[in-house]
Design an enzyme around this catalytic site. Structure first.
Site, PDB file in Angstrom:
ATOM      1  CG  HIS A 272      17.576  -2.418 -37.715  1.00  0.00           C
ATOM      2  ND1 HIS A 272      17.617  -2.508 -36.353  1.00  0.00           N
ATOM      3  CD2 HIS A 272      18.366  -1.380 -38.065  1.00  0.00           C
ATOM      4  CE1 HIS A 272      18.394  -1.538 -35.891  1.00  0.00           C
ATOM      5  NE2 HIS A 272      18.857  -0.841 -36.907  1.00  0.00           N
ATOM      6  CG  ASP A 323      22.307   2.427 -44.027  1.00  0.00           C
ATOM      7  OD1 ASP A 323      22.640   3.582 -43.747  1.00  0.00           O
ATOM      8  OD2 ASP A 323      22.559   1.449 -43.299  1.00  0.00           O
TER       9      ASP A 323
HETATM   10  N1  COA Z   1      18.395  -9.438 -47.466  1.00  0.00           N
HETATM   11  C1  COA Z   1      18.001 -10.728 -47.553  1.00  0.00           C
HETATM   12  N2  COA Z   1      17.672 -11.448 -46.469  1.00  0.00           N
HETATM   13  C2  COA Z   1      17.732 -10.852 -45.273  1.00  0.00           C
HETATM   14  C3  COA Z   1      18.116  -9.509 -45.121  1.00  0.00           C
HETATM   15  C4  COA Z   1      18.456  -8.797 -46.287  1.00  0.00           C
HETATM   16  N3  COA Z   1      18.848  -7.525 -46.206  1.00  0.00           N
HETATM   17  N4  COA Z   1      18.077  -9.175 -43.814  1.00  0.00           N
HETATM   18  C5  COA Z   1      17.693 -10.264 -43.154  1.00  0.00           C
HETATM   19  N5  COA Z   1      17.494 -11.265 -44.036  1.00  0.00           N
HETATM   20  C6  COA Z   1      17.082 -12.630 -43.730  1.00  0.00           C
HETATM   21  C7  COA Z   1      18.195 -13.351 -43.016  1.00  0.00           C
HETATM   22  O1  COA Z   1      19.097 -13.935 -43.928  1.00  0.00           O
HETATM   23  C8  COA Z   1      17.444 -14.361 -42.207  1.00  0.00           C
HETATM   24  O2  COA Z   1      17.083 -15.419 -43.054  1.00  0.00           O
HETATM   25  P1  COA Z   1      17.106 -16.934 -42.510  1.00  0.00           P
HETATM   26  O3  COA Z   1      16.139 -16.938 -41.363  1.00  0.00           O
HETATM   27  O4  COA Z   1      16.674 -17.721 -43.679  1.00  0.00           O
HETATM   28  O5  COA Z   1      18.519 -17.172 -42.089  1.00  0.00           O
HETATM   29  C9  COA Z   1      16.171 -13.622 -41.842  1.00  0.00           C
HETATM   30  O6  COA Z   1      16.030 -12.586 -42.797  1.00  0.00           O
HETATM   31  C10 COA Z   1      16.187 -13.022 -40.482  1.00  0.00           C
HETATM   32  O7  COA Z   1      17.333 -12.230 -40.343  1.00  0.00           O
HETATM   33  P2  COA Z   1      17.676 -11.621 -38.929  1.00  0.00           P
HETATM   34  O8  COA Z   1      18.155 -12.687 -38.016  1.00  0.00           O
HETATM   35  O9  COA Z   1      16.485 -10.847 -38.503  1.00  0.00           O
HETATM   36  O10 COA Z   1      18.842 -10.626 -39.287  1.00  0.00           O
HETATM   37  P3  COA Z   1      19.965 -10.122 -38.297  1.00  0.00           P
HETATM   38  O11 COA Z   1      19.369  -9.423 -37.139  1.00  0.00           O
HETATM   39  O12 COA Z   1      20.950 -11.177 -37.996  1.00  0.00           O
HETATM   40  O13 COA Z   1      20.713  -9.099 -39.265  1.00  0.00           O
HETATM   41  C11 COA Z   1      21.231  -7.248 -40.537  1.00  0.00           C
HETATM   42  C12 COA Z   1      20.403  -7.788 -39.367  1.00  0.00           C
HETATM   43  C13 COA Z   1      21.067  -5.741 -40.581  1.00  0.00           C
HETATM   44  C14 COA Z   1      22.710  -7.600 -40.359  1.00  0.00           C
HETATM   45  C15 COA Z   1      20.693  -7.879 -41.857  1.00  0.00           C
HETATM   46  O14 COA Z   1      19.334  -7.577 -41.994  1.00  0.00           O
HETATM   47  C16 COA Z   1      21.487  -7.430 -43.071  1.00  0.00           C
HETATM   48  O15 COA Z   1      22.554  -7.953 -43.341  1.00  0.00           O
HETATM   49  N6  COA Z   1      20.961  -6.427 -43.830  1.00  0.00           N
HETATM   50  C17 COA Z   1      21.646  -5.939 -45.002  1.00  0.00           C
HETATM   51  C18 COA Z   1      22.721  -4.945 -44.628  1.00  0.00           C
HETATM   52  C19 COA Z   1      22.167  -3.653 -44.130  1.00  0.00           C
HETATM   53  O16 COA Z   1      21.302  -3.054 -44.741  1.00  0.00           O
HETATM   54  N7  COA Z   1      22.722  -3.182 -43.003  1.00  0.00           N
HETATM   55  C20 COA Z   1      22.329  -1.944 -42.391  1.00  0.00           C
HETATM   56  C21 COA Z   1      21.626  -2.215 -41.113  1.00  0.00           C
HETATM   57  S1  COA Z   1      20.995  -0.726 -40.402  1.00  0.00           S
END
Ligand code: COA
Length: 387
Positions: A272, A323
């Site tokens: 998130h 979700d």
């Molecule tokens: N699966 C695998 N890795 C994940 C992840 C996931 N669902 N969510 C975060 N990460 C990883 C990122 O790739 C990142 O890795 P890195 O440091 O090696 O690049 C690390 O965790 C930190 O991520 P972060 O910067 O905190 O994520 P964000 O704030 O940019 O993105 C989301 C947030 C929601 C877009 C992301 O977690 C995601 O795409 N989740 C899956 C989709 C989802 O469930 N969306 C609903 C959100 S309510």
């Protein structure tokens, strides 16, 4: 100027880029408060868990739209109005019947909401009462739009809304012609409460950007629906269930996840932008998933859930978001996967509308800056001289 000093000066001039607006506070809001430090969330000052335990979705919708929980007479009036607005006009039903049967329901709902905007001349920034009426009409009609499209695409007769049912009961009735046991309706109602509002998330912000141009509520809602559709946002509840179906069996869950790690794939329903130590809404929705698992006598999805959650939290320190439990919960309720994000729309229209009002009340056009990284300015060669 010495070379080094010049270089230093240029470095100083480089603006800081806030990619994805991460960590940027763009405005104030009184609609909801997300507190990542305590994994909690309040709507208008009430904790979501408290609302889920003590209210039905319509009371929460009233709270989000009006700022206060309704008393008995206010609630009766609101309920009566919402129920009276559930029906769609002949023209609206005709439009829905013409949608391609293979279209994603998020595209049909976006178009059906847009159609509603063509039936009146609406400009943004009108008196709040007029927009509040429109918001209640959207709240009342969106479930009918979703259920009508759902029935027609299967070649079934549409089912008209009833005025003697709650929004959740009526949605089941319009989709399936019957209402499931109380426990199932309650789980669905709680999911709507949890999905109703979440501060400046991507779709709400998209809606606020549109509101800030003094455009109308329907346009803001259509833009927000478009943003919600993406799998990084609302579309994740569908992606979660597609993923769980690919996993297929609890025995395969661990291997599946390790392969995902190896391939650096996103694991849907985890992570998130704001919550880094758990999503405040997950425990409540996970309890609903437990109830539904017991009711359906199908433990597979909860087992897959537990295995994936344990590994993601313990090894990656990435927690499930709302979700993750809502995907399998809607599956156990019997909804087809492509209806999960439209159900999210049914709930979030309340938050989008409240933010639309708030943006209008104290507006400033949302227009950020960008750092240009393209070609330097150059001369146009006439077509005959271009190679
Ligand atoms: N699966 C695998 N890795 C994940 C992840 C996931 N669902 N969510 C975060 N990460 C990883 C990122 O790739 C990142 O890795 P890195 O440091 O090696 O690049 C690390 O965790 C930190 O991520 P972060 O910067 O905190 O994520 P964000 O704030 O940019 O993105 C989301 C947030 C929601 C877009 C992301 O977690 C995601 O795409 N989740 C899956 C989709 C989802 O469930 N969306 C609903 C959100 S309510």
């Amino acid at each position: 100027m010495a070379k080094n000093a010049k270089k230093k000066k240029n470095l100083k001039a480089e603006p800081k880029i806030y990619k994805g607006l991460a960590g940027v506070i763009t405005d104030t809001t009184s609609v909801s408060k997300v507190m990542p430090e305590t994994n909690s969330l309040t709507y208008r000052g009430y904790a979501v868990q408290d609302l889920a335990a003590n209210c039905i979705f319509e009371e929460v919708a009233y709270l989000i739209l009006n700022g206060e929980l309704p008393n008995r007479s206010q609630f009766n009036k609101f309920k009566k109005l919402e129920r009276s607005l559930r029906k769609l006009t002949r023209g609206h039903l005709d439009i829905i019947s013409m949608f391609p049967k293979k279209a994603h329901p998020m595209d049909t709902i976006r178009t059906a909401v847009s159609y509603l905007g063509t039936t009146e001349i609406a400009w943004g920034g009108e008196p709040l009462e007029k927009d509040l009426e429109r918001a209640i009409a959207l709240l009342a009609k969106i479930p009918t739009m979703i259920a009508t499209d759902f029935r027609l695409r299967q070649g079934k007769q549409r089912i008209s809304p009833r005025t003697d049912l709650t929004m959740s009961e009526n949605f089941f009735y319009m989709c399936f012609g019957k209402i499931p046991p109380r426990k199932v309706v309650k789980a669905f109602d709680i999911s709507l409460i949890l999905y109703a509002e979440h501060s400046f998330n991507a779709s709400t912000f998209a809606g606020r950007v549109i509101a800030s141009t003094r455009s109308d509520l329907y346009s803001a809602a259509c833009g927000a629906i478009g943003a919600l559709k993406g799998p990084l946002h609302g579309g994740a509840n569908e992606a979660v269930m597609e993923m769980m179906k690919k996993v297929g069996n609890p025995r395969r869950a661990e291997n599946w996840l390790r392969n995902a790690f190896k391939n650096k794939s996103l694991v849907m329903g985890f992570g998130h932008r704001v919550y880094k130590q758990g999503d405040s809404r997950v425990p409540t929705m996970k309890n609903c998933l437990r109830d539904l698992t017991e009711w359906a006598g199908d433990t597979k999805w909860l087992e897959i859930y537990e295995i994936m959650e344990n590994i993601m939290v313990n090894e990656k320190n990435i927690y499930p978001n709302l979700d993750f439990p809502s995907g399998p919960a809607y599956y156990l309720m019997g909804f087809p996967i492509n209806l999960y994000t439209p159900i999210f729309v049914m709930a979030r229209i309340t938050g989008w509308s409240a933010h639309y009002f708030e943006q209008n009340t104290d507006n400033s056009l949302i227009r950020p800056l960008s750092q240009y990284t393209g070609k330097q300015q150059r001369k146009v060669k006439p077509l005959s001289k271009r190679k």
